[in-house]
Each structure stands twice: as structure tokens, then as C-alpha cells.
Design an enzyme around this catalytic site. Sequence first.
Site, mmCIF file in Angstrom:
data_model
loop_
_atom_site.group_PDB
_atom_site.id
_atom_site.type_symbol
_atom_site.label_atom_id
_atom_site.label_comp_id
_atom_site.label_asym_id
_atom_site.label_seq_id
_atom_site.Cartn_x
_atom_site.Cartn_y
_atom_site.Cartn_z
ATOM 1 N NE ARG A 254 -2.446 -1.324 3.605
ATOM 2 C CZ ARG A 254 -1.859 -0.714 4.425
ATOM 3 N NH1 ARG A 254 -1.858 0.669 4.646
ATOM 4 N NH2 ARG A 254 -1.335 -1.282 5.472
ATOM 5 C CE1 TYR B 274 0.252 -6.090 -1.782
ATOM 6 C CE2 TYR B 274 -0.958 -3.933 -0.729
ATOM 7 C CZ TYR B 274 -0.499 -5.234 -0.541
ATOM 8 O OH TYR B 274 -0.328 -5.549 0.659
ATOM 9 C CE LYS C 170 -6.043 -3.469 4.842
ATOM 10 N NZ LYS C 170 -5.938 -4.468 6.033
ATOM 11 C CG HIS D 144 -6.666 -3.036 10.340
ATOM 12 N ND1 HIS D 144 -5.399 -2.955 10.541
ATOM 13 C CD2 HIS D 144 -6.756 -4.045 9.435
ATOM 14 C CE1 HIS D 144 -4.611 -3.349 9.458
ATOM 15 N NE2 HIS D 144 -5.492 -4.239 8.844
ATOM 16 C CB SER E 12 -0.569 -4.275 7.750
ATOM 17 O OG SER E 12 -1.670 -3.332 7.409
ATOM 18 C CB CYS F 128 1.346 -6.940 14.032
ATOM 19 S SG CYS F 128 2.450 -5.318 13.655
ATOM 20 C CG ASP G 144 -7.129 -7.334 7.084
ATOM 21 O OD1 ASP G 144 -6.242 -6.820 7.663
ATOM 22 O OD2 ASP G 144 -7.610 -6.746 5.751
ATOM 23 N NE ARG H 119 0.290 -8.859 2.017
ATOM 24 C CZ ARG H 119 -0.255 -8.339 3.401
ATOM 25 N NH1 ARG H 119 -1.487 -9.156 3.892
ATOM 26 N NH2 ARG H 119 0.267 -7.302 3.861
#
Length: 588
Positions: free
Chosen positions: A66, A194, A203, A223, A245, A247, A274, A364
Site C-alpha cells: 500500500r 496491489y 480497506k 481493522h 498490518s 503483526c 483482517d 501474499r
Amino acid sequence: MDVPRTVQEWVDDVRGVLQPARVHWCDGSDAEREALEREAVASGVLLPLALPGSWLHRSHPDDVARTEHLTFVCSRDEADAGPTNRWWNPVEARARLTELFHGSMRGRTMYVVPFVMGPPGSRFHKVGVQVTDSVYVALSMRIMTRMGDVAWASWPEDGAFTRCLHGLGDLSPERRFICHFPEDDAVWSIGSGYGGNALLGKKCMALRLAGVHARREGWLAEHMLILGVQPPGGPVRYVAAAFPSQCGKTNLAMITPPPAFAARGWRCWTVGDDIAWLRPGTDGRLWAVNPEAGFFGVVPGTNHATNPAATDMIARETLYTNVALRPDGTPWWEGHDAPAVEGIVDWRGQPWDGRTPAAHPNSRFTAPARNCPTISPSWEDPQGVPIDAILFGARRPGVIPLVHEARDWRHGVFLGATMSSETTAAATGAVGVLRHDPMAMLPFCGYHLGDYLSHWLDVGDALPRPPRIFGVNWFRRDAAGRFAWPGFGENLRVLDWILGRCDGARAAVDTPLGAVPAPGALDLDGLTLAPGALGTLLGWDAAELESEARTRMAFLDGLGPRCPTALRAEGARLGAAASAHGKATIPA
Ligand code: SAT
Ligand code: MN
């Protein structure tokens, strides 16, 4: 099912600007998926992998994460975007992006992707339509959302839908913009293929725009992962947890009980990894759904020790992005179960040099939720699942204990609002820098952060039976710089204490930051920690907490007058409590 007239008109309008050679309306069928996969292979967008139904996509090397500095909230009034968002005048943003979109799909196919976020027909669900010229995006949306004709069947009576306009443009970061128009319920994104920049249901819609709806309607778009924890012989209890993100949200969402817990019959169930939409229920509790239908997870580090469920899940029907390729046609990455072999091709498609990462650190997987071996039987429940505890987690090498409990909702909102975490490869920019990331929503809050925090306080005030709130930190390091806590499956020990606290059944001791497990209250059966590790994990230092309180207050001050005074009061209380304790630390 007929396409609603408003959608047809919008698609006609954008088609006039984009000027594609062809328009493909996605229906979501398997036949369509196969056709799109063939098309993507023919154009080099996907490479078939030697795993059933799985593909490799290599993105442009400048388009791997991002780009927060190119992400805008285009509210009419600049003040409504707040001090933490980049604001762009909506008239100027539309003019600039229209210029870039103009004729940008000439000779290409424009895919029209209708989709549903949330269980179709539930009080949680929302519909959107994304236009895109990326077959990779269309196929990803098919995994990440309920995509195709199901959207027409779930069309809301008021006809409201999110207009998502996406184009690859020339993929140059110079001409990359991700713009949100909250007043028009629209997203325009150009110049990136992406995930978070291009899968606009995720998002952009399910957090930034849904957050604006949520504030108006009295709910929360967060989130957060959603996880069901089932103690032996007991009912499933649910927690929601916010982490920035990269973690470990996906790992926690798919947690496997450690052997000592598994032997006693503990089970854990994945609801989402997420995003959580949380609504007050008629019973006075908070109920949550995962609006997504798939997982877009970080690949490096995924293996049978860290995340067995994900490792099994991604052995089929998975779209991989920017991983490395072994000569046998299977994917590989740093932290794979198997060691590297000769002849690996790196994420850019070059022979791997063995010095730079073979898989991109933000590579990913995109996989359907139904393939997850730990998927909860309730993951599509239209009621959602009731939340007992909310966790705020961060990546902090020091200061923040393994777990601490808020006194009440207001204190919990303070803990979440002022959390900070080390930056990761999920966004472009420096990695490992501590930054404030309130509720892990810094990049995803679509309006003024002060208003967002006020909204959190209001939601709690209106909830007769609010979840309890905790802070967690799996990333605390000892004096030698090693992680003091093993993490992964062992985190269930912390969840066990948390759920025990919700029942009033576990002992805790107060610290200025919140309550931490009393000596012996954390179940460490079957786990050997390094000598002194518990002290590192649960101890605290007054001077460090005083400085922490000052940093947190400065962050709240930076939000300006819209920051709720109740949170400032909590910050002052933390500072005062830390200094009042002098140099005391809790022996663990
Ligand atoms: O933004 S993405 O959804 O692509 C991944 C993340 O940063 O959480
Ligand atoms: Mn995320």
C-alpha cells in the site's frame, strides 16, 4: 436478475471515459473463473503453479505494498479528513483522475465486478460494484468477496452501493492515486494493482468508507481479526483483535492450540483475519461479522510451526503474489517448511542470488475462507458472533507488557487510541520505526480521527454489556534483543487469561498501564520460558511509563480540539500513576 438501472447508468458513464475495447460483466461462476484464468495465463498475468488450482502473479516491482502517501480522503471539507489523513479537494481530485482515466482502457477489457461485503442478506451486508482493467484484480475480488450475480440478488431496497473505479493506468507511482469520496460513497484508484490499493472492497470500502457509514449508524468498522476460542467442554467465546498490518493477525486468527492445551481439548475457530464490522445487538452485547470471503495474508514466515491452518489452506486454490518459484513449479518463500533448493526464481522472475529475499517481504496469498481448516461454523452467521473481549496489539520491543487489561471501556479506548507499533513491509516506507497507530486504523480511518475516537466512546456508552478491552504485545524483547515470548500457538495462554478475566475468574495485579496477570495466573503448563522472561514480559518501569504517557498525550494533543477530553484525562492519569509509583516494578 436484472442489473439495477443505477449501476447500468454508472457503468455506461465510466465506459465513455475509459473507452475499453470490451466490457465483461462478472457473474461469479466457475466457468467464468476458468475463462479468466486462461485469459490471465495467455497474457502473462498469471503463471500456473504445480499446486491444484493455484497461480503466481508477479506485480510490477514498484507496486508491492500500500502507498499511504498516495491515498486520499476527498471530503468536501478538509477538516473532516482530520490531521492524520491526506486530504484532496474532491473537485480537483476528480479532475486529475479523470484526466488519467481518460482512454486508459483502450484496447483492453473492462471488468464489471459486482460484490457483497458481509453475509448476503444479513443486517451487516453492503454491496459495491468495481470496474477494473486488471484480470488479477477481478480474480482476487472473486476470492476476497462474494462476487457476481449474488450481488444483484442481495441488492438493498434503497439501492445504495459503493462505486469503485479502478484502473492500472501506467503503474507509475508518479501517477498513482487512491481517492475516497465519503460523501458520494465512491473510491477511485489508479496506478496500482496491489491488494489494499486495488481490491477496493477491502480497506477502501470495508474500512474507510464503511467507517463513515458506521459512525452515522452507530456501529464500528475495524481493522480486526475475529477468533472463536473454545475451552474444553465449554461454549465458543469470541474475541476481536486489532493489530497493524504484518503483526500476526492472520496467525492469531488461525491459531492452533499448543500441545498442552490441545491435549485438554481446547479448540480455536477462525471467523476473520483482517476486518470486523461490529454492531450492538438487542442483548446489549457487541456482535461481529467478517465482511470478507477470503484471506489476503502475508506469505513469508508461513509454515507448519507458525500457522499450520494457513499452510494447509494455501496448498490449493490459492493466488500467490510475489513469492519465489522452485524448479518443480511450486512456490517458495523465506520461512517455508522446506529449505531452499537449487534453481529458485525470485519474486521478480530472476534467478535467485541468495542474498536478497527470494519472496518479497510483503508477498501474499489470496485464498478462499472456506478452505481454511479452522474456519468457524459461524463465520457466515447473519447475526454475527458475540464479542467478549477486544484486543489491541502492537509490535513493541519494550515498555508494553505481554498483556494488560483496561479498567473499563473508556480506559480501553485510550489504550487503543494511543497504541504505537513498529512499521512493517505492508506499506512502502521505512520498516521498524515506531509510529502511533490508533486501533491499527491510522491508514484506514476515512474521517477525522478525533471524531472516530468520540464515536468509539459513544458506542461503549450505548452498550449495556460491552466487551472487556486488553492490550497485547507478542514482540517484547529481552536485554539481549531476543523475543521474550514464543508467540504463535502459545498466545492461546494469553487468550485463556483474557477470557478468565471476562468471567472474573483470573487474578491480576494493577500497573499504571492496566492490570497484568498475577504471579501464577497465566497458565504456563508445558511451556519453558528463559529465566527472567516473565519479568521482562510483565514487569514495568516507572520512568519508561512516564515517558510513554508523555508520548501518548502528545499524540492526542496533535489530534486537536476534536480529540475527546476523556482520553486526555486518561493520559494524564497514566502519567500521574507512573510517577506516583516511583521506581517500583512488579516482580513476575
Ligand atoms: O492493505 S492490504 O489489505 O493489502 C494488506 C494490509 O496492509 O493489511
Ligand atoms: Mn490489514
